[in-house]
Design an enzyme around this catalytic site. Structure first.
Site, PDB file in Angstrom:
ATOM      1  N   SER A 153      44.731  43.076  58.931  1.00 14.71           N
ATOM      2  CA  SER A 153      45.801  42.116  58.613  1.00 14.71           C
ATOM      3  C   SER A 153      46.879  42.226  59.683  1.00 14.71           C
ATOM      4  O   SER A 153      47.093  43.299  60.259  1.00 14.71           O
ATOM      5  CB  SER A 153      46.421  42.438  57.257  1.00 14.71           C
TER       6      SER A 153
ATOM      7  N   TYR B 256      49.508  48.817  51.523  1.00 12.47           N
ATOM      8  CA  TYR B 256      48.571  47.793  52.032  1.00 12.47           C
ATOM      9  C   TYR B 256      48.601  47.779  53.559  1.00 12.47           C
ATOM     10  O   TYR B 256      47.550  47.776  54.217  1.00 12.47           O
ATOM     11  CB  TYR B 256      48.978  46.431  51.468  1.00 12.47           C
TER      12      TYR B 256
HETATM   13  P1  NAP Z   1      40.923  36.839  47.588  1.00 11.70           P
HETATM   14  O1  NAP Z   1      40.791  35.349  47.557  1.00 11.70           O
HETATM   15  O2  NAP Z   1      41.578  37.529  46.452  1.00 11.70           O
HETATM   16  O3  NAP Z   1      39.465  37.421  47.838  1.00 11.70           O
HETATM   17  C1  NAP Z   1      39.214  38.807  47.812  1.00 11.70           C
HETATM   18  C2  NAP Z   1      37.913  39.032  47.097  1.00 11.70           C
HETATM   19  O4  NAP Z   1      37.603  40.434  47.146  1.00 11.70           O
HETATM   20  C3  NAP Z   1      37.988  38.635  45.624  1.00 11.70           C
HETATM   21  O5  NAP Z   1      36.819  37.925  45.257  1.00 11.70           O
HETATM   22  C4  NAP Z   1      38.059  39.984  44.943  1.00 11.70           C
HETATM   23  O6  NAP Z   1      37.573  39.979  43.615  1.00 11.70           O
HETATM   24  C5  NAP Z   1      37.172  40.818  45.840  1.00 11.70           C
HETATM   25  N1  NAP Z   1      37.383  42.251  45.622  1.00 11.70           N
HETATM   26  C6  NAP Z   1      38.558  42.904  45.430  1.00 11.70           C
HETATM   27  N2  NAP Z   1      38.348  44.206  45.242  1.00 11.70           N
HETATM   28  C7  NAP Z   1      37.000  44.393  45.310  1.00 11.70           C
HETATM   29  C8  NAP Z   1      36.159  45.530  45.184  1.00 11.70           C
HETATM   30  N3  NAP Z   1      36.645  46.754  44.928  1.00 11.70           N
HETATM   31  N4  NAP Z   1      34.820  45.357  45.327  1.00 11.70           N
HETATM   32  C9  NAP Z   1      34.302  44.135  45.565  1.00 11.70           C
HETATM   33  N5  NAP Z   1      35.035  43.028  45.668  1.00 11.70           N
HETATM   34  C10 NAP Z   1      36.382  43.150  45.549  1.00 11.70           C
HETATM   35  O7  NAP Z   1      41.754  37.268  48.889  1.00 11.70           O
HETATM   36  P2  NAP Z   1      41.671  36.789  50.407  1.00 11.70           P
HETATM   37  O8  NAP Z   1      43.012  36.313  50.782  1.00 11.70           O
HETATM   38  O9  NAP Z   1      40.495  35.939  50.646  1.00 11.70           O
HETATM   39  O10 NAP Z   1      41.495  38.195  51.133  1.00 11.70           O
HETATM   40  C11 NAP Z   1      40.299  38.571  51.786  1.00 11.70           C
HETATM   41  C12 NAP Z   1      40.619  39.708  52.756  1.00 11.70           C
HETATM   42  O11 NAP Z   1      41.532  39.214  53.751  1.00 11.70           O
HETATM   43  C13 NAP Z   1      41.307  40.907  52.108  1.00 11.70           C
HETATM   44  O12 NAP Z   1      40.846  42.089  52.706  1.00 11.70           O
HETATM   45  C14 NAP Z   1      42.764  40.691  52.454  1.00 11.70           C
HETATM   46  O13 NAP Z   1      43.496  41.890  52.451  1.00 11.70           O
HETATM   47  C15 NAP Z   1      42.620  40.094  53.842  1.00 11.70           C
HETATM   48  N6  NAP Z   1      43.771  39.341  54.308  1.00 11.70           N
HETATM   49  C16 NAP Z   1      44.181  38.227  53.643  1.00 11.70           C
HETATM   50  C17 NAP Z   1      45.292  37.542  54.118  1.00 11.70           C
HETATM   51  C18 NAP Z   1      45.795  36.296  53.465  1.00 11.70           C
HETATM   52  O14 NAP Z   1      46.887  35.840  53.846  1.00 11.70           O
HETATM   53  N7  NAP Z   1      45.097  35.721  52.493  1.00 11.70           N
HETATM   54  C19 NAP Z   1      45.977  37.990  55.261  1.00 11.70           C
HETATM   55  C20 NAP Z   1      45.515  39.137  55.903  1.00 11.70           C
HETATM   56  C21 NAP Z   1      44.417  39.805  55.422  1.00 11.70           C
HETATM   57  P3  NAP Z   1      38.657  39.719  42.408  1.00 11.70           P
HETATM   58  O15 NAP Z   1      39.128  38.314  42.587  1.00 11.70           O
HETATM   59  O16 NAP Z   1      37.840  39.957  41.186  1.00 11.70           O
HETATM   60  O17 NAP Z   1      39.768  40.716  42.612  1.00 11.70           O
END
Ligand code: NAP
Length: 259
Positions: A153, A166
C-alpha cells in the site's frame, strides 16, 4: 535485433497460465483476477468467504470463458494455505502467477489498538503473504518460472493517522518482496509488489464522507482510483511485459507520493 511485432503485441498475453489470487471475492482482487482471465489465464480464487469466492469464480468463468476454481480459506492459517495450494495444483497442475491480495484494515490511534487487533492485521497481511510464498515457491522453483505479486500500500511509504499497524504490515510486505525477489531470481521467479493509493472498494467505503473528501482533495488526480485501474499494473507484473522487473514496488496512487 528487434523482437517480432507479433511477440510485442502479445506481451501481456497470459494464455496457458494459471493465476491464484487471494481475497479475490471482492474489490481489487476480483478486478485483477478478471483482468488476468480476460487475457487468457485460468483463475484460482481464495477468499475467507467461500460463497463470495464461488460467486466471483462463476462470474469470471461466465464472462471470460476461462476455467476457474474457488476455495474458501483463511490466508493466515497454514493448514488452509497448504490445502489451497494442493487443490490448485491438483486441479490445474501448475500455478504461474500468485497474487497475495487478501486484507483488511482497522483504523484507530495506536493507544486504542488491542494486541489481538494488531495481530489480526499482521497475520492476514504479513503472515498470509509469507505462507503463500513459502508453500508455492518450491513448485515455481522446480518449473523455473513464475511471477509473484504482493499487494502492499502507499501507506507503507507515507504516513496517515490511525493506521500504524496496517502501515507497518504493508511496509513489511514491500520489504519481504524485495528480499524474496533476490532469493527467487536465480530460479527464474520474479517477485514484485503493488502499492495502491486510495481505491474505491468496500475497504475504503467505510471512510466517513469528510475523510473521503480530504483524500480526494489531496490526490493530484482529484479522485479515488477504481479497481479496474489495477488491472493494467497487474497484467504488466504478471506477464512477459515485465520480464526483467523484480524486487520493485509499483505505486498506483494517482500521483499522491509524487508530492
Ligand atoms: P476488500 O474489497 O475488502 O477485499 C479484500 C478481500 O480479502 C475480501 O474479500 C476479504 O474477505 C478478503 N480477506 C480478508 N481477510 C482474509 C483472510 N484472512 N483470508 C482470506 N481472505 C481474506 O478490499 P480491497 O480494497 O480490495 O483490498 C485488497 C487489498 O488491497 C488489501 O490487501 C488491501 O490492504 C490492499 N489495498 C487496498 C487499497 C484501497 O484503497 N482499497 C489501498 C492499498 C492497498 P471479507 O470481505 O470477508 O473480509
Amino acid at each position: 535485433m528487434l523482437p517480432p511485432a507479433n511477440e510485442v503485441r502479445q506481451l501481456h498475453d497470459l494464455s496457458g497460465k494459471v493465476a491464484m489470487v487471494t481475497g479475490a471475492g471482492s474489490g481489487l482482487g476480483r478486478a485483477m483476477a478478471w483482468g488476468m482471465a480476460c487475457n487468457g489465464a485460468d483463475i484460482v480464487i481464495v477468499d475467507q468467504d467461500a460463497a463470495k469466492a464461488r460467486a466471483c469464480a462463476d462470474e469470471i468463468a461466465a464472462g471470460s470463458g476461462r476455467k476457474t476454481m474457488s476455495l474458501g480459506g483463511d490466508v493466515s492459517a497454514e493448514d488452509d494455505v497448504r490445502a489451497a495450494v494442493m487443490a490448485a495444483l491438483a486441479g490445474f497442475g501448475r500455478v504461474d502467477i500468485l497474487v497475495n491480495n487478501a486484507g483488511h484494515n482497522i483504523r484507530k490511534p495506536v493507544s486504542q489498538f488491542s494486541v489481538d487487533e494488531f495481530d489480526s492485521l499482521h497475520n492476514v497481511h504479513v503472515r498470509g503473504t509469507f505462507l503463500f510464498c513459502k508453500h508455492l515457491s518450491e513448485h515455481m522453483q522446480q518449473r523455473g518460472s513464475g511471477s509473484i505479486i504482493n499487494i502492499s500500500s502507499m501507506l507503507g511509504l507515507i504516513a496517515a493517522p490511525g493506521v500504524a499497524p496496517y502501515a507497518a504490515a504493508k511496509a513489511a510486505i514491500a520489504a519481504f518482496s524485495r528480499v524474496f525477489a533476490l532469493e527467487m531470481a536465480p530460479h527464474g521467479v520474479r517477485v514484485n509488489a503493488i502499492a495502491p493509493g486510495y481505491i474505491d472498494t468496500p475497504l475504503t467505503r467505510t471512510h466517513p464522507d469528510e475523510v473521503r473528501a480530504r483524500i480526494i482533495n489531496v490526490t493530484p488526480m482529484g479522485r479515488f482510483g477504481l479497481p479496474r485501474e489495477l488491472i493494467g499494473p497487474m497484467l504488466f507484473l504478471a506477464s512477459e511485459a515485465s520480464s526483467f522487473v523484480t524486487g520493485t514496488t509499483l505505486l498506483v496512487d494517482g500521483g499522491w507520493t509524487a508530492q
